[in-house]
Structure formats: C-alpha cells, structure tokens
Design a protein around this motif. Structure first.
Motif, PDB file in Angstrom:
ATOM      1  N   LEU A   1       0.844  -1.208   0.000  1.00 41.11           N
ATOM      2  CA  LEU A   1       0.000   0.000   0.000  1.00 41.11           C
ATOM      3  C   LEU A   1       0.871   1.246   0.000  1.00 41.11           C
ATOM      4  N   ARG A   2       2.011   1.152   0.717  1.00 40.18           N
ATOM      5  CA  ARG A   2       2.936   2.300   0.756  1.00 40.18           C
ATOM      6  C   ARG A   2       3.441   2.627  -0.651  1.00 40.18           C
ATOM      7  N   LYS A   3       3.706   1.558  -1.435  1.00 40.37           N
ATOM      8  CA  LYS A   3       4.191   1.801  -2.802  1.00 40.37           C
ATOM      9  C   LYS A   3       3.079   2.400  -3.665  1.00 40.37           C
TER      10      LYS A   3
ATOM     11  N   VAL B   1      11.348  15.898   0.310  1.00 43.19           N
ATOM     12  CA  VAL B   1      10.582  14.694   0.618  1.00 43.19           C
ATOM     13  C   VAL B   1      10.707  14.411   2.103  1.00 43.19           C
ATOM     14  N   GLY B   2       9.580  14.241   2.776  1.00 44.78           N
ATOM     15  CA  GLY B   2       9.588  14.008   4.219  1.00 44.78           C
ATOM     16  C   GLY B   2       9.814  12.550   4.576  1.00 44.78           C
ATOM     17  N   SER B   3       9.844  12.295   5.869  1.00 44.49           N
ATOM     18  CA  SER B   3      10.078  10.923   6.331  1.00 44.49           C
ATOM     19  C   SER B   3       8.782  10.116   6.234  1.00 44.49           C
ATOM     20  N   GLY B   4       8.914   8.784   6.390  1.00 47.93           N
ATOM     21  CA  GLY B   4       7.740   7.903   6.341  1.00 47.93           C
ATOM     22  C   GLY B   4       7.401   7.517   4.914  1.00 47.93           C
ATOM     23  N   ILE B   5       6.109   7.402   4.619  1.00 44.91           N
ATOM     24  CA  ILE B   5       5.652   6.938   3.300  1.00 44.91           C
ATOM     25  C   ILE B   5       6.248   7.772   2.144  1.00 44.91           C
ATOM     26  N   PRO B   6       6.363   9.112   2.290  1.00 47.18           N
ATOM     27  CA  PRO B   6       6.928   9.893   1.175  1.00 47.18           C
ATOM     28  C   PRO B   6       8.318   9.433   0.744  1.00 47.18           C
TER      29      PRO B   6
ATOM     30  N   PHE C   1       6.625  16.597  -0.621  1.00 51.89           N
ATOM     31  CA  PHE C   1       5.838  15.398  -0.353  1.00 51.89           C
ATOM     32  C   PHE C   1       6.022  15.064   1.116  1.00 51.89           C
ATOM     33  N   LEU C   2       4.947  15.169   1.896  1.00 54.57           N
ATOM     34  CA  LEU C   2       5.060  15.033   3.351  1.00 54.57           C
ATOM     35  C   LEU C   2       4.043  14.025   3.880  1.00 54.57           C
ATOM     36  N   GLY C   3       4.338  13.458   5.043  1.00 49.88           N
ATOM     37  CA  GLY C   3       3.417  12.518   5.680  1.00 49.88           C
ATOM     38  C   GLY C   3       2.268  13.257   6.350  1.00 49.88           C
TER      39      GLY C   3
ATOM     40  N   LYS D   1       1.099  15.986  16.979  1.00 52.00           N
ATOM     41  CA  LYS D   1       0.496  15.503  18.226  1.00 52.00           C
ATOM     42  C   LYS D   1      -0.516  14.416  17.889  1.00 52.00           C
ATOM     43  N   PHE D   2      -0.152  13.174  18.107  1.00 52.28           N
ATOM     44  CA  PHE D   2      -1.083  12.072  17.857  1.00 52.28           C
ATOM     45  C   PHE D   2      -0.583  10.839  18.596  1.00 52.28           C
ATOM     46  N   ALA D   3      -1.455   9.854  18.697  1.00 52.56           N
ATOM     47  CA  ALA D   3      -1.134   8.598  19.395  1.00 52.56           C
ATOM     48  C   ALA D   3      -0.558   8.889  20.789  1.00 52.56           C
TER      49      ALA D   3
ATOM     50  N   GLY E   1       6.159  17.863  18.276  1.00 57.89           N
ATOM     51  CA  GLY E   1       6.574  19.040  17.515  1.00 57.89           C
ATOM     52  C   GLY E   1       6.649  18.755  16.024  1.00 57.89           C
ATOM     53  N   ALA E   2       6.952  19.817  15.268  1.00 52.16           N
ATOM     54  CA  ALA E   2       6.795  19.741  13.817  1.00 52.16           C
ATOM     55  C   ALA E   2       8.099  19.579  13.049  1.00 52.16           C
ATOM     56  N   GLY E   3       9.236  19.820  13.670  1.00 50.87           N
ATOM     57  CA  GLY E   3      10.491  19.820  12.911  1.00 50.87           C
ATOM     58  C   GLY E   3      10.410  20.850  11.796  1.00 50.87           C
TER      59      GLY E   3
ATOM     60  N   ASN F   1      -8.067   3.690  13.907  1.00 49.11           N
ATOM     61  CA  ASN F   1      -8.104   5.158  14.018  1.00 49.11           C
ATOM     62  C   ASN F   1      -8.383   5.826  12.677  1.00 49.11           C
ATOM     63  N   ALA F   2      -9.401   6.695  12.682  1.00 49.82           N
ATOM     64  CA  ALA F   2      -9.674   7.474  11.465  1.00 49.82           C
ATOM     65  C   ALA F   2      -8.556   8.502  11.322  1.00 49.82           C
ATOM     66  N   LYS F   3      -8.128   8.753  10.090  1.00 51.99           N
ATOM     67  CA  LYS F   3      -7.129   9.814   9.869  1.00 51.99           C
ATOM     68  C   LYS F   3      -7.806  11.056   9.299  1.00 51.99           C
ATOM     69  N   PHE F   4      -8.978  10.849   8.669  1.00 47.52           N
ATOM     70  CA  PHE F   4      -9.758  11.998   8.189  1.00 47.52           C
ATOM     71  C   PHE F   4     -10.771  12.330   9.276  1.00 47.52           C
TER      72      PHE F   4
HETATM   73  C1  LIG Z   1       2.975  11.609  10.275  1.00 44.67           C
HETATM   74  C2  LIG Z   1       3.942  10.463  10.153  1.00 44.67           C
HETATM   75  C3  LIG Z   1       4.180   9.798  11.498  1.00 44.67           C
HETATM   76  C4  LIG Z   1       3.345   9.424   9.192  1.00 44.67           C
HETATM   77  O1  LIG Z   1       4.263   8.350   9.059  1.00 44.67           O
HETATM   78  P1  LIG Z   1       4.176   7.327   7.821  1.00 44.67           P
HETATM   79  O2  LIG Z   1       5.245   6.285   8.003  1.00 44.67           O
HETATM   80  O3  LIG Z   1       4.192   8.093   6.559  1.00 44.67           O
HETATM   81  O4  LIG Z   1       2.744   6.710   7.913  1.00 44.67           O
HETATM   82  P2  LIG Z   1       2.109   5.560   8.825  1.00 44.67           P
HETATM   83  O5  LIG Z   1       0.673   5.578   8.467  1.00 44.67           O
HETATM   84  O6  LIG Z   1       2.812   4.253   8.672  1.00 44.67           O
HETATM   85  O7  LIG Z   1       2.268   6.115  10.283  1.00 44.67           O
HETATM   86  C5  LIG Z   1       3.378   5.851  11.131  1.00 44.67           C
HETATM   87  C6  LIG Z   1       2.874   5.366  12.477  1.00 44.67           C
HETATM   88  O8  LIG Z   1       2.039   6.370  13.071  1.00 44.67           O
HETATM   89  C7  LIG Z   1       0.752   5.838  13.350  1.00 44.67           C
HETATM   90  N1  LIG Z   1      -0.262   6.858  13.063  1.00 44.67           N
HETATM   91  C8  LIG Z   1      -0.354   7.620  11.962  1.00 44.67           C
HETATM   92  N2  LIG Z   1      -1.439   8.396  12.063  1.00 44.67           N
HETATM   93  C9  LIG Z   1      -2.026   8.131  13.247  1.00 44.67           C
HETATM   94  C10 LIG Z   1      -3.181   8.599  13.903  1.00 44.67           C
HETATM   95  N3  LIG Z   1      -3.937   9.541  13.358  1.00 44.67           N
HETATM   96  N4  LIG Z   1      -3.496   8.087  15.112  1.00 44.67           N
HETATM   97  C11 LIG Z   1      -2.737   7.123  15.678  1.00 44.67           C
HETATM   98  N5  LIG Z   1      -1.620   6.631  15.094  1.00 44.67           N
HETATM   99  C12 LIG Z   1      -1.271   7.131  13.887  1.00 44.67           C
HETATM  100  C13 LIG Z   1       0.606   4.680  12.366  1.00 44.67           C
HETATM  101  O9  LIG Z   1      -0.356   3.746  12.812  1.00 44.67           O
HETATM  102  C14 LIG Z   1       2.001   4.112  12.371  1.00 44.67           C
HETATM  103  O10 LIG Z   1       2.182   3.365  13.564  1.00 44.67           O
HETATM  104  P3  LIG Z   1       3.173   2.089  13.595  1.00 44.67           P
HETATM  105  O11 LIG Z   1       4.564   2.654  13.381  1.00 44.67           O
HETATM  106  O12 LIG Z   1       2.967   1.552  14.953  1.00 44.67           O
HETATM  107  O13 LIG Z   1       2.728   1.192  12.488  1.00 44.67           O
HETATM  108  C15 LIG Z   1       5.319  10.936   9.552  1.00 44.67           C
HETATM  109  O14 LIG Z   1       5.122  11.398   8.257  1.00 44.67           O
HETATM  110  C16 LIG Z   1       5.950  12.039  10.380  1.00 44.67           C
HETATM  111  O15 LIG Z   1       6.506  11.786  11.437  1.00 44.67           O
HETATM  112  N6  LIG Z   1       5.889  13.279   9.881  1.00 44.67           N
HETATM  113  C17 LIG Z   1       6.406  14.462  10.592  1.00 44.67           C
HETATM  114  C18 LIG Z   1       7.839  14.751  10.310  1.00 44.67           C
HETATM  115  C19 LIG Z   1       8.031  15.540   9.063  1.00 44.67           C
HETATM  116  O16 LIG Z   1       7.289  15.413   8.120  1.00 44.67           O
HETATM  117  N7  LIG Z   1       9.039  16.429   9.080  1.00 44.67           N
HETATM  118  C20 LIG Z   1       9.325  17.329   7.993  1.00 44.67           C
HETATM  119  C21 LIG Z   1       9.977  16.732   6.814  1.00 44.67           C
HETATM  120  S1  LIG Z   1      11.247  15.534   7.205  1.00 44.67           S
END
Ligand SMILES: CC(C)(COP(=O)(O)OP(=O)(O)OC[C@H]1O[C@@H](n2cnc3c(N)ncnc32)[C@H](O)[C@@H]1OP(=O)(O)O)[C@@H](O)C(=O)NCCC(=O)NCCS
Length: 533
Positions: A289-291, A309-314, A377-379, A393-395, A400-402, A442-445
């Motif tokens: 799904l990530r791909k 390009v940000g960290s995670g899926i991007p 491209f950001l997560g 702020k989640f989970a 913070g935002a970096g 968890n809903a993300k929208f």
């Molecule tokens: C938001 C962020 C965590 C998403 O990560 P991702 O790998 O792209 O996406 P995923 O859906 O796999 O989420 C990562 C984890 O967060 C959890 N998560 C994501 N959204 C969530 C939500 N709304 N509620 C609870 N958990 C959540 C996922 O379940 C997953 O958990 P796991 O590691 O236990 O499987 C990531 O993009 C991030 O940390 N971004 C902020 C940093 C950033 O962008 N900096 C600037 C550029 S580098």
C-alpha cells in the motif's frame, strides 16, 4: 584561546538554571560525550538542575529502546533524570522520546516552535537582534491564537514566547530571542588554537549560529571533537568556527560517542561529499500500500524541479521515480542542509549520500522560507475538513513539527501522503485495485485535527496547490474544503471512503478512478520526466 580540558572540567561549567543550547540533528552531530558527562555529574551531585535545553532538532533516535547506544541512552534523552531539565525549547522531539514523554506528563515545560524558527532564532540572537519576525507558523499551533508553541500547562504558566504583529497590513509572528548561557556543539577537528572543522560530520547543522549566539551573549562555548590537530593544519575554507569563539574543547574518549551517525559505527565518506560512490541501480520497492501511495504521488513529479521529501511513506518516491524514470533534472533537498544526491532512510535520515552541496540548516531554511521549493511530499497523521494536517500531536505523543511547517507553508505545491486509516488493516491488492477487508482502528480523516501543523485556510489564502494522497482516495484543497477527486478501483465510495471519514468532503462531479496500474506488480510505464502517461 580555548582551554583543552577533561570532560569533568568542561561540564563543571554548566551551572543551575542556565539556558543550554545543544547542537546536532537526530542521528547526526550529537555532542554525545558532553551530554553523557553532564548526566553523570547530575547523578553524582544533583547539579546542574532546572536547566532550559534548547535545540533545533533534538539529537537522538526515534526509538524508546533502553539498550546501550539506542533510544533512551543517547542524545537529549541522556538528560532525562527528573530535575535536571526544567524547560525545553526544541523544534522536534521525535528523536528524544524520553524528553517528549516528560513534556507529555507536564514534568518538563515544553515549547515546540518550528525547526526553522529555532535555527533562525540562533542567528538572530547571534546578531544581537531581539528575536525573529517571520510568517512561519501563522495559522498553526505555533500561532498565539492557537497554542503559541506552548504544548503543556507548565509552559503556558511560564509565559508566551511568540506574539502576533502586523507590518504594512500583513500578519507576522515575532518569536522572542533568549540569552544562551552555555552551548554544547560538536566538530571533527580542533587545531591547537581551537579552530573547528566539520570534515567528518554528515551535516553542517547550525553549529556556527549556536556558537556565535552563545559567545556574543557572554556565554560559554564547549566543543566536543574527534581529534586535536597541529596549528595551521586546517585549511581556512574548512574552518567553520574560529577558535576565538570557543571556550573549552574536549576530545571524545569513546569513539561511540563521536559516531558520524547513530545508524553505524563506520564513517561513511559519501555522506560528507569526501567521495562519490558509484550508485548501483535502485532496487524497486516491493508492491505494498505504501508503494501505491508513493506511485500516485510520483505521478505528480515534474522535470527540473527542486523538491523536498519528508520521512515515512513519502520516502518511497525516490525509488518509484527511479523505477519509472521520472523527474529528469529533479533535485532533492532536505532541511538538514544537503541538496542533490540520495536521501538516506531510517536512522541514517536526514543524511544524504553523494550530495551536490551541503548547506547549513539555517541557509537551507532561509531558502525554503523564501519559496525555493517547487514541490514537497510530506506525511500526514490527521487531516480535517478544513484541510488542516496534524503530524505533531497524535497517538498520545506531542513531538513538535520539525521542518514541516517551514516546508509546507512556503512550497508552491504540497502533497500530503498517508494511509487512509491508522493502525492494523487488512487490505488486499487485487492486481488492478483494492479490496478493503478490515480497516485501521483510528480514522485519519477527522472532524478536527488535535493540533494544526498545517493550516488549510492559510494555504488557500496563499494560493498553494494542495493534494492529499492515500491508497484508496485522492483529495484536493479548495476554498470550500476538501474535494474528493479519485477513488481506487474496487472500493465502495459510501462504505470504504465516506463511511470511514468523520466529515463529508465535497465529491467532485468528475470523480475519477485511480489508475489501475498503481495496484499491480508490473512497472507502471509512466512517460519519462513528466509522471503523466
Ligand atoms: C505523520 C507520520 C508519522 C506518518 O508516518 P508514515 O510512516 O508516513 O505513515 P504511517 O501511516 O505508517 O504512520 C506511522 C505510524 O504512526 C501511526 N499513526 C499515523 N497516524 C495516526 C493517527 N492519526 N493516530 C494514531 N496513530 C497514527 C501509524 O499507525 C504508524 O504506527 P506504527 O509505526 O505503529 O505502524 C510521519 O510522516 C511524520 O513523522 N511526519 C512528521 C515529520 C516531518 O514530516 N518532518 C518534515 C519533513 S522531514
């Protein structure tokens, strides 16, 4: 001329209640031995106590591991003993989970401004200015009309660090400067006069700004180095910090406390530009799904653009672009400083192999804030009906935002990428589409994000183009809110998309089906250098 001293002597200069700036960025550049020494002194003597720790990005790794050289035992986490740190002012605590937890539990006062604001504040303080005036943070949790960067009660009680102001009818934020009393920075070599070079450091960081801010405020600059070398052996162009700005130099006794990056003990010259490795063919990502998400986002790539390009899926975009031969002439930039080359993943992020240039963090952020990026491209962790995005702020964590706010507010085209729901899912890739068997808990929208890291309203006002890409649906931001423009083949609009959202988006009258090739094993065969087929 600085004094070359033992670790014990160096950390004895850190008094109670001081403001201490700590250099480094995640896995890179941590003044690890100094942090270890300070923690040991506190354990032995109860001093220094109640310090304010200030960082651009906290050094450390993303884990909560208690093993040696990991998680809680590295970086800013070393200062976790109760009473040592009273307040943090840090762009991001993702890499300092123990400190993030103490902030979450209201044991440490937490101010979490955008990372770019932090490094530009170092420069402002270095230059004797009262603070930083910028648009960065408007409409987000950094804005005093929201949280003003103060993320817990202790910080709110201590007072505001940011004010709203107006210049020529335009809104700005004024982030107040501070007086650093001491700083811990790291360099590779110090010569006998204390001149510091960064030869083996993966990033240039904001070490110069930190040192000057501290020195010019009458503070103490303490540097950890890998080696002390003879006077006159450092080329002037390689000297980053003049010895007159440095008070104490400590040679690291334990090589593990002076790793280039926490990911490995081995020095990697391709991360400093010392050599260029022969790049092998990038291995295509396995279908997942990530791909799918990375592929859909890669379809938006264009030639000759500067992208972040940000960290995670991007981070999957680079691999998809290479597989499909997209984005010729495209240059990647990362907020830690390097531009060009290949951004590293995991603990090696945000280092870059074979970079074309390594800017300082501060110079990079200035370029971003001024609009140098064409695309980002950001997560995304949460997205709401106004198009706001939360990644800070989640989970149950407030991290913070970096660089996210600097990047997402100032880039012309912004693509947020993420799974449609969070947590464990069972979604089958059927070759040409998706079958949703079980969704994440968890809903993300969501109706309203827990914290605004990206403001949809501000983006619309500024004419940014914003898209939200998931495995099963694609949305665009408009002045009327989110518009659903595409859904995956095989998903049910009502049940699998609208039924999993906490708000009702506008459904485009021209709702399209996502390209079936996104979901198959085979290379998509997108047209070179455009992303369009
Ligand atoms: C938001 C962020 C965590 C998403 O990560 P991702 O790998 O792209 O996406 P995923 O859906 O796999 O989420 C990562 C984890 O967060 C959890 N998560 C994501 N959204 C969530 C939500 N709304 N509620 C609870 N958990 C959540 C996922 O379940 C997953 O958990 P796991 O590691 O236990 O499987 C990531 O993009 C991030 O940390 N971004 C902020 C940093 C950033 O962008 N900096 C600037 C550029 S580098």
């Amino acid at each position: 001329m600085p004094k070359f001293v033992s670790l014990e002597e160096a950390v004895s200069h850190v008094q109670d209640s001081v403001a201490l700036i700590v250099g480094g960025f995640g896995s890179y550049g941590s003044p690890e031995e100094l942090l270890e020494g300070l923690a040991a002194r506190y354990e032995e003597t109860g001093h220094p106590k109640n310090i304010t720790a200030i960082c651009g990005i906290s050094p450390g790794d993303k884990t909560e591991s208690t093993e040696p050289l990991k998680g809680f035992n590295i970086g800013l986490n070393r200062l976790r003993a109760e009473g040592l740190v009273d307040t943090v002012m840090v762009g991001n605590l993702t890499d300092a989970r123990a400190i993030a937890k103490a902030v979450g539990d209201n044991k440490i006062a937490g101010y979490l401004p955008p990372m770019g604001v932090m490094v530009n504040l170092f420069r402002a303080v270095a230059g004797g200015r009262p603070g930083l005036v910028t648009r960065v943070g408007l409409g987000t949790f950094a804005d005093p009309r929201h949280e003003g960067c103060a993320v817990n009660d202790r910080a709110r009680e201590k007072g505001a660090i940011v004010e709203l102001m107006e210049i020529d009818g335009q809104e700005y934020l004024f982030y107040k400067g501070f007086k650093p009393n001491v700083c811990f920075i790291r360099a590779t070599y110090a010569d006998e006069d204390g001149n510091l070079s960064m030869d083996h450091e993966g990033l240039t960081g904001a070490e110069l700004e930190i040192a000057v801010a501290t020195h010019n405020n009458g503070g103490i600059v303490i540097a950890q180095v890998e080696e002390i070398v003879r006077r006159g052996t450092l080329h002037a162009k390689n000297v980053r910090i003049h010895g007159k700005l440095v008070d104490y130099v400590v040679k690291a006794q334990n090589p593990d406390n002076h790793r280039q990056c926490y990911a490995t003990a081995k020095y990697r010259p391709e991360l400093t530009g010392e050599i260029r490795t022969v790049a092998g063919a990038v291995k295509p990502l396995k279908l997942s799904l990530r791909k799918v998400i990375a592929r859909r986002a890669a379809m938006e790539l264009r030639s000759d653009v500067i992208i972040n390009v940000g960290s995670g899926i991007p981070s999957g975009i680079g691999s998809v672009a290479a597989e499909e031969g997209l984005g010729k002439g495209m240059t990647m930039s990362v907020e830690s400083g390097p531009m060009g080359g290949t951004i590293q993943e995991g603990l090696s992020f945000p280092g870059v192999a074979n970079p074309e240039v390594i800017f300082s963090q501060t110079d990079t952020i200035d370029m971003y804030d001024g609009g140098v990026l064409d695309m980002t491209f950001l997560g995304a962790a949460e997205i709401d009906e106004k198009g706001n995005v939360n990644v800070s702020k989640f989970a149950g964590r407030c991290i913070g935002a970096g660089g996210f706010i600097d990047i997402s507010q100032n880039t012309k085209k912004v693509f947020f990428m993420g799974n449609f729901t969070a947590g464990e899912t069972q979604i089958d890739l059927t070759g040409g589409g998706l079958k949703i068997v079980g969704d994440g808990p968890n809903a993300k929208f969501v109706k309203e994000v827990q914290q605004i890291t990206f403001s949809g309203e501000y983006a619309v006002k500024n004419g940014q183009e914003v898209m939200y890409i998931t495995e099963r649906a694609v949305f665009r931001l408009t002045k009327d809110g989110l518009v659903l423009t595409e859904i995956a083949p095989g998903v049910d609009l009502e049940k699998d998309v609208l039924g999993r959202m906490e708000f009702a988006p506008i459904v485009s009258p021209e709702l399209k089906t996502m390209d079936p090739r996104l979901f198959g094993e085979a290379k998509m065969g997108l047209a070179p250098n455009s992303g369009r087929n």
